[in-house]
Write a protein that holds these residues in place. Structure first.
Motif, PDB file in Angstrom:
ATOM      1  N   GLU A   1      19.863 -76.761  26.605  1.00 41.08           N
ATOM      2  CA  GLU A   1      19.888 -77.143  26.135  1.00 41.08           C
ATOM      3  C   GLU A   1      21.001 -78.377  26.639  1.00 41.08           C
ATOM      4  O   GLU A   1      20.933 -79.402  26.193  1.00 41.08           O
ATOM      5  CB  GLU A   1      21.675 -76.279  25.384  1.00 41.08           C
ATOM      6  CG  GLU A   1      20.467 -74.522  24.841  1.00 41.08           C
ATOM      7  CD  GLU A   1      19.830 -75.304  23.392  1.00 41.08           C
ATOM      8  OE1 GLU A   1      20.598 -76.370  22.912  1.00 41.08           O
ATOM      9  OE2 GLU A   1      19.051 -75.159  23.319  1.00 41.08           O
ATOM     10  N   ILE A   2      21.205 -78.863  27.591  1.00 45.75           N
ATOM     11  CA  ILE A   2      22.060 -80.003  28.637  1.00 45.75           C
ATOM     12  C   ILE A   2      20.596 -80.821  28.302  1.00 45.75           C
ATOM     13  O   ILE A   2      21.110 -81.598  28.253  1.00 45.75           O
ATOM     14  CB  ILE A   2      22.058 -79.373  29.871  1.00 45.75           C
ATOM     15  CG1 ILE A   2      23.149 -78.619  30.369  1.00 45.75           C
ATOM     16  CG2 ILE A   2      22.700 -81.024  30.938  1.00 45.75           C
ATOM     17  CD1 ILE A   2      23.852 -78.486  31.415  1.00 45.75           C
TER      18      ILE A   2
ATOM     19  N   GLU B   1      30.113 -80.280  34.568  1.00 48.46           N
ATOM     20  CA  GLU B   1      29.552 -81.587  35.297  1.00 48.46           C
ATOM     21  C   GLU B   1      28.409 -81.093  35.950  1.00 48.46           C
ATOM     22  O   GLU B   1      27.923 -83.728  36.161  1.00 48.46           O
ATOM     23  CB  GLU B   1      30.395 -80.739  36.714  1.00 48.46           C
ATOM     24  CG  GLU B   1      30.273 -81.416  37.999  1.00 48.46           C
ATOM     25  CD  GLU B   1      30.873 -82.770  37.952  1.00 48.46           C
ATOM     26  OE1 GLU B   1      30.865 -84.511  38.500  1.00 48.46           O
ATOM     27  OE2 GLU B   1      31.681 -83.249  36.446  1.00 48.46           O
ATOM     28  N   ILE B   2      27.311 -80.665  35.181  1.00 50.14           N
ATOM     29  CA  ILE B   2      26.001 -80.743  35.978  1.00 50.14           C
ATOM     30  C   ILE B   2      25.786 -81.555  34.969  1.00 50.14           C
ATOM     31  O   ILE B   2      25.276 -83.376  34.620  1.00 50.14           O
ATOM     32  CB  ILE B   2      25.428 -80.076  35.832  1.00 50.14           C
ATOM     33  CG1 ILE B   2      25.507 -79.186  36.628  1.00 50.14           C
ATOM     34  CG2 ILE B   2      23.457 -80.200  35.130  1.00 50.14           C
ATOM     35  CD1 ILE B   2      24.926 -79.796  37.955  1.00 50.14           C
ATOM     36  N   GLU B   3      26.200 -81.135  33.176  1.00 47.26           N
ATOM     37  CA  GLU B   3      26.571 -82.737  32.220  1.00 47.26           C
ATOM     38  C   GLU B   3      26.250 -83.537  32.239  1.00 47.26           C
ATOM     39  O   GLU B   3      26.188 -84.966  31.892  1.00 47.26           O
ATOM     40  CB  GLU B   3      26.325 -81.608  30.714  1.00 47.26           C
ATOM     41  CG  GLU B   3      26.769 -82.907  29.778  1.00 47.26           C
ATOM     42  CD  GLU B   3      26.141 -82.145  28.143  1.00 47.26           C
ATOM     43  OE1 GLU B   3      26.319 -82.137  26.965  1.00 47.26           O
ATOM     44  OE2 GLU B   3      26.717 -80.355  28.604  1.00 47.26           O
ATOM     45  N   ARG B   4      27.222 -83.631  32.877  1.00 42.95           N
ATOM     46  CA  ARG B   4      28.572 -84.645  32.701  1.00 42.95           C
ATOM     47  C   ARG B   4      27.434 -85.861  34.023  1.00 42.95           C
ATOM     48  O   ARG B   4      27.226 -87.275  33.679  1.00 42.95           O
ATOM     49  CB  ARG B   4      29.728 -84.937  33.449  1.00 42.95           C
ATOM     50  CG  ARG B   4      30.540 -86.522  33.699  1.00 42.95           C
ATOM     51  CD  ARG B   4      31.561 -86.252  34.398  1.00 42.95           C
ATOM     52  NE  ARG B   4      31.388 -85.998  35.967  1.00 42.95           N
ATOM     53  CZ  ARG B   4      31.550 -87.103  36.860  1.00 42.95           C
ATOM     54  NH1 ARG B   4      31.041 -88.423  36.972  1.00 42.95           N
ATOM     55  NH2 ARG B   4      30.256 -86.806  37.859  1.00 42.95           N
ATOM     56  N   LEU B   5      27.053 -85.257  35.150  1.00 41.47           N
ATOM     57  CA  LEU B   5      26.773 -85.802  35.974  1.00 41.47           C
ATOM     58  C   LEU B   5      24.809 -86.345  34.700  1.00 41.47           C
ATOM     59  O   LEU B   5      24.004 -87.689  35.157  1.00 41.47           O
ATOM     60  CB  LEU B   5      25.631 -85.436  37.520  1.00 41.47           C
ATOM     61  CG  LEU B   5      26.994 -85.104  38.479  1.00 41.47           C
ATOM     62  CD1 LEU B   5      26.799 -83.794  39.060  1.00 41.47           C
ATOM     63  CD2 LEU B   5      27.799 -85.969  38.581  1.00 41.47           C
ATOM     64  N   ALA B   6      24.360 -86.004  34.313  1.00 41.06           N
ATOM     65  CA  ALA B   6      22.714 -86.596  33.632  1.00 41.06           C
ATOM     66  C   ALA B   6      23.117 -87.371  32.789  1.00 41.06           C
ATOM     67  O   ALA B   6      22.084 -88.089  32.260  1.00 41.06           O
ATOM     68  CB  ALA B   6      22.531 -84.460  32.704  1.00 41.06           C
TER      69      ALA B   6
ATOM     70  N   ALA C   1      14.187 -84.830  31.027  1.00 38.95           N
ATOM     71  CA  ALA C   1      13.450 -84.052  31.743  1.00 38.95           C
ATOM     72  C   ALA C   1      13.682 -83.387  32.069  1.00 38.95           C
ATOM     73  O   ALA C   1      14.838 -82.758  32.973  1.00 38.95           O
ATOM     74  CB  ALA C   1      12.254 -85.394  32.484  1.00 38.95           C
ATOM     75  N   LEU C   2      13.481 -82.284  31.728  1.00 35.17           N
ATOM     76  CA  LEU C   2      13.825 -81.139  32.429  1.00 35.17           C
ATOM     77  C   LEU C   2      12.289 -80.257  33.360  1.00 35.17           C
ATOM     78  O   LEU C   2      11.218 -80.137  32.756  1.00 35.17           O
ATOM     79  CB  LEU C   2      14.029 -79.622  31.124  1.00 35.17           C
ATOM     80  CG  LEU C   2      13.738 -78.449  31.880  1.00 35.17           C
ATOM     81  CD1 LEU C   2      15.533 -77.798  31.569  1.00 35.17           C
ATOM     82  CD2 LEU C   2      13.461 -77.115  30.506  1.00 35.17           C
ATOM     83  N   VAL C   3      13.017 -80.188  34.584  1.00 37.11           N
ATOM     84  CA  VAL C   3      12.152 -79.878  35.942  1.00 37.11           C
ATOM     85  C   VAL C   3      12.287 -79.292  36.055  1.00 37.11           C
ATOM     86  O   VAL C   3      13.350 -78.218  36.735  1.00 37.11           O
ATOM     87  CB  VAL C   3      12.520 -80.602  37.592  1.00 37.11           C
ATOM     88  CG1 VAL C   3      11.661 -80.249  38.258  1.00 37.11           C
ATOM     89  CG2 VAL C   3      12.562 -82.455  36.817  1.00 37.11           C
TER      90      VAL C   3
ATOM     91  N   PRO D   1      13.016 -78.578  25.025  1.00 36.77           N
ATOM     92  CA  PRO D   1      13.021 -80.556  25.363  1.00 36.77           C
ATOM     93  C   PRO D   1      11.846 -81.621  24.859  1.00 36.77           C
ATOM     94  O   PRO D   1      10.620 -80.610  25.643  1.00 36.77           O
ATOM     95  CB  PRO D   1      14.030 -80.597  26.269  1.00 36.77           C
ATOM     96  CG  PRO D   1      14.002 -79.037  27.899  1.00 36.77           C
ATOM     97  CD  PRO D   1      13.353 -78.146  27.086  1.00 36.77           C
ATOM     98  N   GLU D   2      11.524 -82.170  25.060  1.00 32.14           N
ATOM     99  CA  GLU D   2      10.909 -83.103  24.660  1.00 32.14           C
ATOM    100  C   GLU D   2       9.170 -82.972  25.570  1.00 32.14           C
ATOM    101  O   GLU D   2       8.602 -83.630  25.261  1.00 32.14           O
ATOM    102  CB  GLU D   2      11.061 -84.845  23.929  1.00 32.14           C
ATOM    103  CG  GLU D   2      10.669 -85.406  23.848  1.00 32.14           C
ATOM    104  CD  GLU D   2      10.808 -87.095  23.161  1.00 32.14           C
ATOM    105  OE1 GLU D   2       9.669 -88.576  23.082  1.00 32.14           O
ATOM    106  OE2 GLU D   2      11.715 -87.435  23.015  1.00 32.14           O
TER     107      GLU D   2
END
Length: 286
Positions: free
Chosen positions: A148-149, A109-114, A156-158, A178-179
């Motif tokens: 990975e998500i 679900e987090i990935e869907r939201l992302a 962006a990864l925070v 991640p980038e």
């Protein structure tokens, strides 16, 4: 501001800037503050709204903000709120203190939201060795899954990094970062800032950089190049000097930004302009 328990608005900035990390859901009372959380309780007592928070911020030159998730309900709320406000973007994630809740279903679900257009970050995620609310094994597994998500979604990864600098950097190296990586409320010293500089990670400075006992953060800010700096509140937490112990809010960004400009010996307009450009690199155009 009319509520006596809240800090007065600072002098407006000469150039626009944005708040890279706050928690609107806590500020407006969507997530009820616990009895052990007096700062959040005071923020909620003000009975403000998202529109009120945005108006107060704009009045001092803080024209945009990113509201950050820490569990599934907050992530959903932030995504929905960002979709309703053009000046707001969202981050979604399971906080390391809640890592025991990072089930396959929750992460899906987090990935869907992302992947939603107004969600521009996966975070806050990372490691927290200050609290023992989640085991280190659970935290590491959740952190790696969020990395990975972020890579799959291109967001962006925070990172939340509390007393876990070496392990956070190691996991990023092992997984392949991640980038775009942002260290939220950067808490390392000048040595860690150099490591982040070398890796191209963004460092977001918050209220503690203004604290008298935080010279190490100011040294880190001196090391951090202008093109890798962001500024944030983590509102309603971590208010800048002279408002420690009171609720924080995006309209207090000018106090932290002025401290950063002084530390770096930089014109505040130049720094605000650079941070705004950095924000578009990190979160995309507004």
């Amino acid at each position: 501001m009319s509520t006596p328990n809240l800090p007065a608005a600072p002098k407006p900035l000469p150039a626009e800037v944005f708040d890279s990390h706050c928690h609107l859901d806590i500020m407006v009372g969507n997530r009820q503050a616990s009895s052990g959380d007096p700062v959040a309780q005071a923020a909620q007592a003000a009975r403000t709204s998202v529109e009120g928070i945005l108006d107060e911020a704009r009045a001092v030159g803080v024209t945009r903000l990113v509201t950050i998730g820490y569990d599934l309900p907050s992530s959903r709320w932030n995504a929905e709120t960002a979709a309703l406000h053009g000046d707001v973007y969202a981050g979604v994630a399971i906080h390391p203190n809640e890592a025991h809740a990072s089930t396959p279903e929750t992460l899906a679900e987090i990935e869907r939201l992302a992947r939603l257009p107004h969600v521009r970050a996966v975070g806050e995620t990372g490691l927290d060795y200050y609290r023992d609310w989640a085991s280190k094994d659970d935290q590491h597994a959740s952190f790696r899954a969020h990395i990975e998500i972020a890579k799959r979604t291109g967001k962006a990864l925070v990172i939340h990094d509390r007393e876990a600098h070496d392990d956070v950097l190691r996991v990023l190296a092992e997984e392949g970062a991640p980038e775009v990586v942002v260290f939220h409320s950067f808490s390392g010293d000048a040595g860690m800032a150099k490591q982040c500089l070398d890796a191209g990670y963004f460092m977001s400075f918050s209220g503690p950089v203004t604290y008298k006992n935080a010279a190490y953060l100011r040294e880190a800010a001196r090391v951090a190049p202008q093109e890798l700096i962001l500024v944030e509140t983590d509102a309603p937490y971590l208010p800048p000097t002279p408002h420690r112990g009171k609720p924080n809010a995006p309209y207090l960004i000018p106090l932290t930004l002025r401290c950063l400009a002084e530390v770096k010996g930089t014109d505040i307009t130049e720094l605000a302009t650079a941070i705004s450009a950095n924000g578009e690199t990190v979160f995309g155009s507004w």
